[in-house]
Write a protein that holds these residues in place. Sequence first.
Motif, mmCIF file in Angstrom:
data_model
loop_
_atom_site.group_PDB
_atom_site.id
_atom_site.type_symbol
_atom_site.label_atom_id
_atom_site.label_comp_id
_atom_site.label_asym_id
_atom_site.label_seq_id
_atom_site.Cartn_x
_atom_site.Cartn_y
_atom_site.Cartn_z
ATOM 1 N N LYS A 124 60.304 -22.651 37.759
ATOM 2 C CA LYS A 124 60.108 -22.467 36.320
ATOM 3 C C LYS A 124 60.537 -23.725 35.560
ATOM 4 O O LYS A 124 59.840 -24.181 34.648
ATOM 5 C CB LYS A 124 60.914 -21.251 35.853
ATOM 6 C CG LYS A 124 60.456 -20.666 34.534
ATOM 7 C CD LYS A 124 61.047 -19.275 34.331
ATOM 8 C CE LYS A 124 60.457 -18.557 33.135
ATOM 9 N NZ LYS A 124 60.678 -19.140 31.839
ATOM 10 N N GLU A 125 61.660 -24.299 35.984
ATOM 11 C CA GLU A 125 62.196 -25.482 35.309
ATOM 12 C C GLU A 125 61.241 -26.662 35.439
ATOM 13 O O GLU A 125 60.930 -27.351 34.478
ATOM 14 C CB GLU A 125 63.566 -25.889 35.899
ATOM 15 C CG GLU A 125 64.682 -24.886 35.680
ATOM 16 C CD GLU A 125 64.505 -23.584 36.475
ATOM 17 O OE1 GLU A 125 63.992 -23.641 37.620
ATOM 18 O OE2 GLU A 125 64.846 -22.515 35.942
ATOM 19 N N GLU A 126 60.772 -26.873 36.672
ATOM 20 C CA GLU A 126 59.860 -27.989 36.920
ATOM 21 C C GLU A 126 58.561 -27.780 36.140
ATOM 22 O O GLU A 126 58.012 -28.710 35.550
ATOM 23 C CB GLU A 126 59.575 -28.068 38.427
ATOM 24 C CG GLU A 126 58.990 -29.385 38.873
ATOM 25 C CD GLU A 126 58.560 -29.339 40.339
ATOM 26 O OE1 GLU A 126 58.923 -28.379 41.040
ATOM 27 O OE2 GLU A 126 57.855 -30.262 40.749
ATOM 28 N N GLY A 127 58.083 -26.517 36.154
ATOM 29 C CA GLY A 127 56.857 -26.185 35.426
ATOM 30 C C GLY A 127 56.998 -26.501 33.948
ATOM 31 O O GLY A 127 56.107 -27.112 33.342
ATOM 32 N N GLU A 128 58.119 -26.131 33.369
ATOM 33 C CA GLU A 128 58.316 -26.358 31.933
ATOM 34 C C GLU A 128 58.447 -27.840 31.616
ATOM 35 O O GLU A 128 57.962 -28.308 30.585
ATOM 36 C CB GLU A 128 59.534 -25.573 31.440
ATOM 37 C CG GLU A 128 59.281 -24.080 31.575
ATOM 38 C CD GLU A 128 60.166 -23.207 30.695
ATOM 39 O OE1 GLU A 128 61.127 -23.743 30.106
ATOM 40 O OE2 GLU A 128 59.873 -22.000 30.623
ATOM 41 N N ASP A 183 53.855 -20.650 28.729
ATOM 42 C CA ASP A 183 53.499 -19.726 29.817
ATOM 43 C C ASP A 183 52.045 -19.897 30.235
ATOM 44 O O ASP A 183 51.712 -19.797 31.419
ATOM 45 C CB ASP A 183 53.783 -18.277 29.409
ATOM 46 C CG ASP A 183 55.290 -18.007 29.326
ATOM 47 O OD1 ASP A 183 56.066 -18.805 29.893
ATOM 48 O OD2 ASP A 183 55.685 -17.014 28.683
ATOM 49 N N ASN A 184 51.160 -20.147 29.257
ATOM 50 C CA ASN A 184 49.765 -20.435 29.598
ATOM 51 C C ASN A 184 49.673 -21.634 30.542
ATOM 52 O O ASN A 184 48.913 -21.621 31.495
ATOM 53 C CB ASN A 184 48.960 -20.734 28.326
ATOM 54 C CG ASN A 184 48.179 -19.537 27.825
ATOM 55 O OD1 ASN A 184 47.129 -19.202 28.375
ATOM 56 N ND2 ASN A 184 48.705 -18.866 26.810
ATOM 57 N N ILE A 185 50.463 -22.656 30.237
ATOM 58 C CA ILE A 185 50.359 -23.896 31.013
ATOM 59 C C ILE A 185 51.028 -23.759 32.379
ATOM 60 O O ILE A 185 50.544 -24.299 33.370
ATOM 61 C CB ILE A 185 50.970 -25.077 30.229
ATOM 62 C CG1 ILE A 185 50.164 -25.315 28.943
ATOM 63 C CG2 ILE A 185 51.010 -26.347 31.076
ATOM 64 C CD1 ILE A 185 50.752 -26.384 28.040
ATOM 65 N N THR A 186 52.136 -23.013 32.446
ATOM 66 C CA THR A 186 52.912 -22.992 33.696
ATOM 67 C C THR A 186 52.499 -21.863 34.646
ATOM 68 O O THR A 186 52.905 -21.869 35.804
ATOM 69 C CB THR A 186 54.429 -22.853 33.417
ATOM 70 O OG1 THR A 186 54.639 -21.672 32.630
ATOM 71 C CG2 THR A 186 54.961 -24.056 32.671
ATOM 72 N N LEU A 187 51.700 -20.919 34.159
ATOM 73 C CA LEU A 187 51.347 -19.763 34.995
ATOM 74 C C LEU A 187 50.799 -20.180 36.364
ATOM 75 O O LEU A 187 51.342 -19.793 37.407
ATOM 76 C CB LEU A 187 50.311 -18.881 34.270
ATOM 77 C CG LEU A 187 49.878 -17.647 35.064
ATOM 78 C CD1 LEU A 187 50.998 -16.620 35.100
ATOM 79 C CD2 LEU A 187 48.619 -17.030 34.469
ATOM 80 N N ALA A 188 49.743 -20.990 36.367
ATOM 81 C CA ALA A 188 49.118 -21.355 37.644
ATOM 82 C C ALA A 188 50.024 -22.241 38.510
ATOM 83 O O ALA A 188 50.183 -21.971 39.706
ATOM 84 C CB ALA A 188 47.762 -22.007 37.407
ATOM 85 N N PRO A 189 50.637 -23.279 37.927
ATOM 86 C CA PRO A 189 51.513 -24.105 38.782
ATOM 87 C C PRO A 189 52.632 -23.294 39.441
ATOM 88 O O PRO A 189 52.979 -23.541 40.596
ATOM 89 C CB PRO A 189 52.091 -25.145 37.824
ATOM 90 C CG PRO A 189 51.126 -25.214 36.693
ATOM 91 C CD PRO A 189 50.491 -23.867 36.589
ATOM 92 N N ILE A 190 53.194 -22.329 38.718
ATOM 93 C CA ILE A 190 54.277 -21.526 39.286
ATOM 94 C C ILE A 190 53.732 -20.554 40.330
ATOM 95 O O ILE A 190 54.233 -20.467 41.450
ATOM 96 C CB ILE A 190 55.047 -20.770 38.170
ATOM 97 C CG1 ILE A 190 55.851 -21.769 37.324
ATOM 98 C CG2 ILE A 190 55.977 -19.712 38.770
ATOM 99 C CD1 ILE A 190 56.525 -21.178 36.091
ATOM 100 N N LYS A 191 52.639 -19.855 39.964
ATOM 101 C CA LYS A 191 52.091 -18.826 40.866
ATOM 102 C C LYS A 191 51.420 -19.425 42.093
ATOM 103 O O LYS A 191 51.634 -18.984 43.213
ATOM 104 C CB LYS A 191 51.043 -17.982 40.117
ATOM 105 C CG LYS A 191 51.649 -16.794 39.406
ATOM 106 C CD LYS A 191 50.682 -15.620 39.429
ATOM 107 C CE LYS A 191 51.438 -14.333 39.150
ATOM 108 N NZ LYS A 191 50.597 -13.253 38.692
#
Length: 240
Positions: free
Chosen positions: A110-114, A96-104
Amino acid sequence: MIKVSNLNKKFGQLHVLKNINVEIEKGEVVVIIGPSGSGKSTFLRCLNLLEYPTSGEVIFEGIPITSKENNIDKLRQKMGMVFQQFNLFPHMNVIDNITLAPIKVKGMSKEEGEKTALQLLKMVGLQDKAYSYPKQLSGGQKQRIAIARALAMSPDVMLFDEPTSALDPEMVGEVLYVMRQLASKGMTMVIVTHEMGFAKEVADRVIFMDDGKILEQGTPKNIFLNPQHVRTKDFLGKIL
Ligand code: ADP
Ligand code: MG
C-alpha cells in the motif's frame, strides 16, 4: 515492439478489420485517424485482446499473444489503455483508483503504491486531488487521473482511444499536454485522435484507416500535406 500480421476481425457477418499488417517500434508515437466506423477502436482493442481477432497474429515484445496459451493478464499489465469515457471507479478516491491494480495484480505494498501514485499525480498536475472522488473532478482532470492510473502499472505501451473526444474544448489542452510529456519521455504510444494539431506535432507516424483497412500511412507531413488517396483527402477536408 508490436507486430500485427494479417489481422482480421469479424462481428458475425460484419468484417470490421480486413487483413491489417503493421509494426510499431519501441518509442514510436503512432496516431490513427479515419472516419467513424472504420475500425480504429476495434484495432486498438485487438492489440491488447479486449477483442479477440478472428484470424491473424499479434506479436508483442516477441511473444505471439494471440496464441491461446499466453497469459492475457500479464500482457495487459504491459499495455496501458485510456478510453474516451475515463472509466474511473466512482466509489473510490483518486489514490485508490490509481493503486488498485498495482496492489492487487502486481502485489505492490500500500505504501509503495501510494508513493508511486503521488509521483504520477505530480506528473499529471493533480497532487492536490489525491483524496478527491471522480464526481468532484472535471472531465480533463478525470482523464489525467485515468492516464496516471494506466501508468501506475509501468506499461511498455500506452493505447489511447479518443482520449479528448468527450471533453469540453477548454480541457483538451491539459490532457494533450500530459500526453506530449509522455511522448517526450520516450513512451511507445498508439493514439486514436481527431486532434490534428497534436498529431502533426507529436506523431512519428500517422495511419489513415478506412473501411477496416490501412489505406495509407506516413509522417504527419506526408499524410496532412500530401495525402495520396482520395478517401484520405476527403476525410482531411472534413476535419481540418
Ligand atoms: P471506429 O472506432 O473507427 O469508429 P469501431 O472499431 O468502433 O470504429 O467500429 C467498427 C465497426 O464495427 C462499426 O461498424 C461498429 O458498429 C462495429 N462494431 C464495433 N464493436 C462491435 C461489437 N462489439 N459488436 C458488433 N459490432 C461492433
Ligand atoms: Mg472508436
